[in-house]
Scaffold this motif. Structure first.
Motif, PDB file in Angstrom:
ATOM      1  N   ALA A   1       0.836  -1.206   0.000  1.00 36.33           N
ATOM      2  CA  ALA A   1       0.000   0.000   0.000  1.00 36.33           C
ATOM      3  C   ALA A   1       0.866   1.249   0.000  1.00 36.33           C
ATOM      4  O   ALA A   1       1.852   1.340   0.744  1.00 36.33           O
ATOM      5  N   ASN A   2       0.507   2.228  -0.860  1.00 36.57           N
ATOM      6  CA  ASN A   2       1.275   3.481  -0.926  1.00 36.57           C
ATOM      7  C   ASN A   2       0.430   4.704  -0.620  1.00 36.57           C
ATOM      8  O   ASN A   2       0.790   5.825  -0.965  1.00 36.57           O
ATOM      9  N   GLY A   3      -0.702   4.499   0.011  1.00 32.99           N
ATOM     10  CA  GLY A   3      -1.584   5.611   0.352  1.00 32.99           C
ATOM     11  C   GLY A   3      -2.756   5.712  -0.595  1.00 32.99           C
ATOM     12  O   GLY A   3      -3.912   5.613  -0.193  1.00 32.99           O
ATOM     13  N   SER A   4      -2.473   5.900  -1.881  1.00 38.83           N
ATOM     14  CA  SER A   4      -3.532   6.038  -2.876  1.00 38.83           C
ATOM     15  C   SER A   4      -3.759   4.777  -3.681  1.00 38.83           C
ATOM     16  O   SER A   4      -4.707   4.696  -4.462  1.00 38.83           O
ATOM     17  N   GLY A   5      -2.896   3.795  -3.532  1.00 40.95           N
ATOM     18  CA  GLY A   5      -3.013   2.567  -4.304  1.00 40.95           C
ATOM     19  C   GLY A   5      -2.000   1.550  -3.844  1.00 40.95           C
ATOM     20  O   GLY A   5      -1.651   1.493  -2.646  1.00 40.95           O
ATOM     21  N   TYR A   6      -1.516   0.761  -4.775  1.00 35.04           N
ATOM     22  CA  TYR A   6      -0.562  -0.292  -4.447  1.00 35.04           C
ATOM     23  C   TYR A   6       0.606  -0.298  -5.434  1.00 35.04           C
ATOM     24  O   TYR A   6       0.443   0.019  -6.611  1.00 35.04           O
ATOM     25  N   ASP A   7       1.768  -0.658  -4.922  1.00 35.15           N
ATOM     26  CA  ASP A   7       2.946  -0.886  -5.757  1.00 35.15           C
ATOM     27  C   ASP A   7       3.335  -2.351  -5.650  1.00 35.15           C
ATOM     28  O   ASP A   7       3.278  -2.937  -4.565  1.00 35.15           O
ATOM     29  N   PHE A   8       3.734  -2.938  -6.777  1.00 39.65           N
ATOM     30  CA  PHE A   8       4.146  -4.341  -6.760  1.00 39.65           C
ATOM     31  C   PHE A   8       5.644  -4.431  -6.511  1.00 39.65           C
ATOM     32  O   PHE A   8       6.441  -3.721  -7.129  1.00 39.65           O
ATOM     33  N   LYS A   9       6.047  -5.304  -5.592  1.00 38.19           N
ATOM     34  CA  LYS A   9       7.449  -5.551  -5.284  1.00 38.19           C
ATOM     35  C   LYS A   9       7.737  -7.034  -5.481  1.00 38.19           C
ATOM     36  O   LYS A   9       7.000  -7.894  -4.985  1.00 38.19           O
ATOM     37  N   LYS A  10       8.812  -7.345  -6.201  1.00 35.58           N
ATOM     38  CA  LYS A  10       9.191  -8.734  -6.388  1.00 35.58           C
ATOM     39  C   LYS A  10       9.763  -9.324  -5.103  1.00 35.58           C
ATOM     40  O   LYS A  10      10.178  -8.599  -4.203  1.00 35.58           O
ATOM     41  N   GLY A  11       9.826 -10.654  -5.077  1.00 33.04           N
ATOM     42  CA  GLY A  11      10.409 -11.316  -3.918  1.00 33.04           C
ATOM     43  C   GLY A  11       9.375 -11.644  -2.863  1.00 33.04           C
ATOM     44  O   GLY A  11       8.202 -11.885  -3.156  1.00 33.04           O
ATOM     45  N   THR A  12       9.814 -11.627  -1.598  1.00 33.58           N
ATOM     46  CA  THR A  12       8.899 -11.944  -0.489  1.00 33.58           C
ATOM     47  C   THR A  12       8.961 -10.859   0.589  1.00 33.58           C
ATOM     48  O   THR A  12       9.298 -11.135   1.750  1.00 33.58           O
ATOM     49  N   PRO A  13       8.668  -9.594   0.206  1.00 31.57           N
ATOM     50  CA  PRO A  13       8.647  -8.545   1.234  1.00 31.57           C
ATOM     51  C   PRO A  13       7.490  -8.705   2.222  1.00 31.57           C
ATOM     52  O   PRO A  13       7.510  -8.141   3.306  1.00 31.57           O
ATOM     53  N   VAL A  14       6.484  -9.489   1.827  1.00 31.48           N
ATOM     54  CA  VAL A  14       5.319  -9.732   2.681  1.00 31.48           C
ATOM     55  C   VAL A  14       5.094 -11.231   2.777  1.00 31.48           C
ATOM     56  O   VAL A  14       4.992 -11.917   1.761  1.00 31.48           O
ATOM     57  N   LEU A  15       5.044 -11.763   3.999  1.00 29.23           N
ATOM     58  CA  LEU A  15       4.719 -13.163   4.224  1.00 29.23           C
ATOM     59  C   LEU A  15       3.562 -13.246   5.221  1.00 29.23           C
ATOM     60  O   LEU A  15       3.698 -12.841   6.377  1.00 29.23           O
ATOM     61  N   PRO A  16       2.403 -13.722   4.786  1.00 28.75           N
ATOM     62  CA  PRO A  16       1.250 -13.814   5.696  1.00 28.75           C
ATOM     63  C   PRO A  16       1.447 -14.909   6.740  1.00 28.75           C
ATOM     64  O   PRO A  16       2.232 -15.842   6.546  1.00 28.75           O
ATOM     65  N   VAL A  17       0.725 -14.791   7.811  1.00 30.06           N
ATOM     66  CA  VAL A  17       0.768 -15.795   8.874  1.00 30.06           C
ATOM     67  C   VAL A  17      -0.502 -16.636   8.808  1.00 30.06           C
ATOM     68  O   VAL A  17      -1.469 -16.258   8.140  1.00 30.06           O
ATOM     69  N   PRO A  18      -0.534 -17.797   9.457  1.00 30.43           N
ATOM     70  CA  PRO A  18      -1.748 -18.616   9.456  1.00 30.43           C
ATOM     71  C   PRO A  18      -2.976 -17.832   9.914  1.00 30.43           C
ATOM     72  O   PRO A  18      -2.883 -16.909  10.725  1.00 30.43           O
ATOM     73  N   THR A  19      -4.090 -18.208   9.333  1.00 32.57           N
ATOM     74  CA  THR A  19      -5.442 -17.640   9.529  1.00 32.57           C
ATOM     75  C   THR A  19      -5.697 -16.417   8.654  1.00 32.57           C
ATOM     76  O   THR A  19      -6.850 -15.967   8.576  1.00 32.57           O
ATOM     77  N   GLU A  20      -4.679 -15.858   7.982  1.00 32.25           N
ATOM     78  CA  GLU A  20      -4.932 -14.693   7.125  1.00 32.25           C
ATOM     79  C   GLU A  20      -5.796 -15.113   5.944  1.00 32.25           C
ATOM     80  O   GLU A  20      -5.625 -16.195   5.375  1.00 32.25           O
ATOM     81  N   PRO A  21      -6.741 -14.243   5.521  1.00 35.82           N
ATOM     82  CA  PRO A  21      -7.655 -14.592   4.423  1.00 35.82           C
ATOM     83  C   PRO A  21      -6.962 -14.590   3.065  1.00 35.82           C
ATOM     84  O   PRO A  21      -6.011 -13.862   2.829  1.00 35.82           O
ATOM     85  N   VAL A  22      -7.503 -15.436   2.172  1.00 37.54           N
ATOM     86  CA  VAL A  22      -6.950 -15.604   0.822  1.00 37.54           C
ATOM     87  C   VAL A  22      -8.037 -15.258  -0.192  1.00 37.54           C
ATOM     88  O   VAL A  22      -9.213 -15.581   0.005  1.00 37.54           O
ATOM     89  N   TYR A  23      -7.627 -14.622  -1.309  1.00 38.96           N
ATOM     90  CA  TYR A  23      -8.569 -14.190  -2.340  1.00 38.96           C
ATOM     91  C   TYR A  23      -8.072 -14.635  -3.717  1.00 38.96           C
ATOM     92  O   TYR A  23      -6.870 -14.804  -3.939  1.00 38.96           O
ATOM     93  N   ILE A  24      -9.025 -14.819  -4.635  1.00 34.87           N
ATOM     94  CA  ILE A  24      -8.621 -15.062  -6.015  1.00 34.87           C
ATOM     95  C   ILE A  24      -8.126 -13.740  -6.607  1.00 34.87           C
ATOM     96  O   ILE A  24      -8.407 -12.659  -6.089  1.00 34.87           O
ATOM     97  N   MET A  25      -7.370 -13.836  -7.697  1.00 37.00           N
ATOM     98  CA  MET A  25      -6.825 -12.637  -8.329  1.00 37.00           C
ATOM     99  C   MET A  25      -7.907 -12.021  -9.209  1.00 37.00           C
ATOM    100  O   MET A  25      -8.278 -12.569 -10.248  1.00 37.00           O
ATOM    101  N   ASP A  26      -8.435 -10.869  -8.794  1.00 34.83           N
ATOM    102  CA  ASP A  26      -9.498 -10.214  -9.544  1.00 34.83           C
ATOM    103  C   ASP A  26      -8.919  -9.349 -10.658  1.00 34.83           C
ATOM    104  O   ASP A  26      -7.723  -9.062 -10.720  1.00 34.83           O
ATOM    105  N   SER A  27      -9.795  -8.910 -11.562  1.00 36.74           N
ATOM    106  CA  SER A  27      -9.354  -8.142 -12.734  1.00 36.74           C
ATOM    107  C   SER A  27      -8.710  -6.825 -12.354  1.00 36.74           C
ATOM    108  O   SER A  27      -7.747  -6.382 -12.994  1.00 36.74           O
ATOM    109  N   SER A  28      -9.197  -6.182 -11.306  1.00 30.40           N
ATOM    110  CA  SER A  28      -8.633  -4.891 -10.918  1.00 30.40           C
ATOM    111  C   SER A  28      -7.185  -5.038 -10.459  1.00 30.40           C
ATOM    112  O   SER A  28      -6.339  -4.188 -10.739  1.00 30.40           O
TER     113      SER A  28
END
Length: 591
Positions: free
Chosen positions: A78-105
């Motif tokens: 998140a960058n305030g007004s939207g999102y920036d994509f970063k390669k690699g694994t800068p974010v690793l979720p923990v158990p119980t976090e919700p999962v979503y399909i990849m939507d068109s947006s």
């Protein structure tokens, strides 16, 4: 946006997700397939992006449980007004976090044509409505590997990418009258790429298509290694003597024809006469030394003593006195007498081979031979400046197999040396190199193999040098092969971007998987089952590893393969065996 499940296990290499229910799985089945993407919250308004690697289902007491193993490949931050994509694994979720399909947006955020990601090569295989764009500078300023089995669409993929570079569209030539500054050089072993750049009419495309008949590649441009590969058989017992005398003759002849080049060496690209070199070696092979008092020098039949071999042995094949033990005519054979019979025979065979005319007997349009001062004309020919063309095709289909390695080596080395020296001159003037060149090595396994065979030593050395050093001087490689496991590992290890089409050979599949990043393992498992024109795109220029459907080029490359389905049921038709044999004999070696 509703959740389809939650994280059960999380690690940098794999995330395991459990789907909430059978109903949820069935309603999202089309988006939950191997090779597709999912996104996972991390609790801080960011999302990890993962590619589906494995799907498992278990029926326990009529209750289905589905789990998905996915490989994390990046994150939306998140960058305030939207999102920036970063390669690699800068974010690793923990158990119980919700999962979503990849939507068109989300797909639009990842693959939209923004900024430097503006070079389109196709659409996502799993969503044809989303264009797939590469970072143009990262793609063409670094080396590229394109692999795929026969029939996978490899030639069409290469053609379409190159057409996009130079401005060829389905409607014609978009850059007509305002050529860009790209320079593409293609080694075409099967004479198929010229058709992909045939744009007729008012908006025609200028193509620099150099067939064996049009190519002028003087032998005197070769360096020592290429010359020896061309003329000397290294397996012969006296090959060291052949190399020594050949080197001596070449250097002396270069100095004879280039008196202003005081420091001419074996490797200096300047004119020398190969026929005069043959005369020299033949005279060395037959010379007889006068042994009467005061002689001790080569002696001709008329009694003339040769004072300087480097001045006398080039002009003609001389007649020496007969060796004799008699005091009045005492003479002995020279130190190399009879040593070079086979060597001379090989040289003469090469010179009389009409198939090698482009190498051994090249001439200018006025019929005159090329000399040292014509070097600039030759360079213009190789890079497309002779007719202001963005694309130069070296049609190597007519090059005899035994000299293919030397031909490729010489061409690629000249292009590298030009890029090197031009770049140095520009930097000395405080400017940047403005002549970028992309060298396309089609069917690379034929001349830069993984084996250490002496036959391919010259071409392998030249292409490997470009792979290791070319980027510094504006020279990039596009290595194309249907057998990547048989290509020099040094070359593929230097590639930063890969386009992998269908590969059916297990060794090739494993080889490419070893070159790709670990987070592409799930997608690379699909290499043997990809459709025609479908490819796994990975590398610095790609926002993330993706399966992409590459469009067919217009016009298409013209393959020489036979359409069996068309001719299988045709009436019996006997070929013209006389003409076949004539062509066969003409193009076969007389060795």
């Amino acid at each position: 946006m509703s959740s389809i499940g939650s994280v059960m296990v999380s690690s940098p290499s794999q995330i395991t997700v459990q789907i909430d229910s059978l109903e949820v799985f069935e309603s999202n089945k089309s988006e939950l397939q191997v090779g597709k993407y999912i996104k996972i919250e991390d609790g801080n308004h960011n999302f990890a992006i993962a590619i589906v690697k494995n799907i498992a289902g278990k029926n326990d007491d009529d209750s289905w449980v589905f789990t998905i193993d996915a490989t994390p490949i990046g994150a939306l931050i998140a960058n305030g007004s939207g999102y920036d994509f970063k390669k690699g694994t800068p974010v690793l979720p923990v158990p119980t976090e919700p999962v979503y399909i990849m939507d068109s947006s989300t797909l639009d955020i990842l693959f939209s044509n923004d900024g430097a990601f503006n070079f389109n090569i196709g659409t996502l295989s799993n969503n044809v409505a989303v264009n797939f764009n590469l970072h143009g500078n990262r793609f063409f300023s670094k080396h590229i590997g394109i692999v795929g089995s026969t029939g996978s669409g490899k030639s069409c993929a290469v053609s379409r990418i190159l057409q996009n570079v130079v401005g060829i569209t389905p409607d014609g030539y978009a850059l007509h009258g305002q050529q860009n500054n790209s320079h593409i050089v293609i080694f075409d072993l099967h004479s198929e790429y010229a058709a992909a750049f045939d744009i007729p009419g008012e908006r025609n495309f200028t193509l620099n298509n150099l067939t064996v008949d049009a190519l002028q590649l003087p032998y005197w441009l070769m360096n020592s290694e290429e010359l020896e590969s061309m003329f000397i058989e290294s397996s012969e017992s006296n090959s060291h003597n052949q190399m020594a005398i050949f080197k001596r003759a070449v250097i002396a002849n270069k100095k004879k024809h280039n008196p202003l080049l005081l420091d001419a060496t074996y490797d200096t690209p300047c004119y020398f006469s190969i026929s005069e070199v043959v005369n020299y070696i033949d005279n060395i092979d037959r010379e007889v030394i006068g042994r009467k008092e005061g002689e001790g020098k080569p002696k001709l039949v008329d009694g003339t003593l040769i004072e300087n071999q480097d001045e006398s042995y080039f002009e003609a094949r001389l007649t020496f006195v007969v060796s004799s033990a008699a005091a009045a005519t005492k003479a002995t054979n020279g130190p190399f007498h009879g040593e070079f019979n086979r060597f001379i025979s090989r040289l003469e065979t090469r010179l009389s081979d009409d198939r090698l005319r482009f190498l051994l007997k090249p001439t200018k349009p006025d019929g005159e031979r090329f000399c040292t001062n014509d070097f600039n004309l030759l360079l213009q020919q190789f890079i497309g400046y002779s007719n202001k063309s963005n694309v130069t095709i070296f049609d190597l289909s007519g090059v005899p197999f035994e000299v293919l390695s030397v031909t490729v080596s010489l061409l690629s080395r000249i292009i590298f040396d030009f890029s090197f020296h031009n770049s140095k001159l520009k930097h000395a003037e405080g400017e940047e190199n403005d002549v970028p060149i992309l060298l396309v090595c089609e069917e690379a396994h034929n001349y830069v193999p993984a084996s250490d065979s002496a036959m391919y030593k010259a071409s392998r050395k030249s292409i490997e040098r470009i792979a290791k050093e070319g980027r510094k001087y504006g020279l990039s490689l596009m290595v194309v092969s249907q057998r990547p496991s048989e290509v020099s590992p040094t070359i593929f290890s230097q590639c930063s971007n890969f386009i992998a089409l269908r590969l059916t050979n297990k060794a090739d599949q494993n080889y490419i998987k070893g070159l790709l990043p670990e987070n592409t393992s799930s997608a690379s498992e699909m290499l043997p089952s990809l459709g025609q024109g479908e490819a796994l795109v990975v590398g610095d220029a790609s926002i993330m590893p993706s399966l992409v459907q590459l469009p067919r080029p217009i016009p298409e490359p013209k393959s020489a393969s036979v359409d069996v389905h068309t001719v299988w049921n045709e009436n019996w038709n006997e070929p013209n065996f006389v003409n076949v044999i004539k062509r066969w004999r003409k193009e076969s070696s007389e060795d």
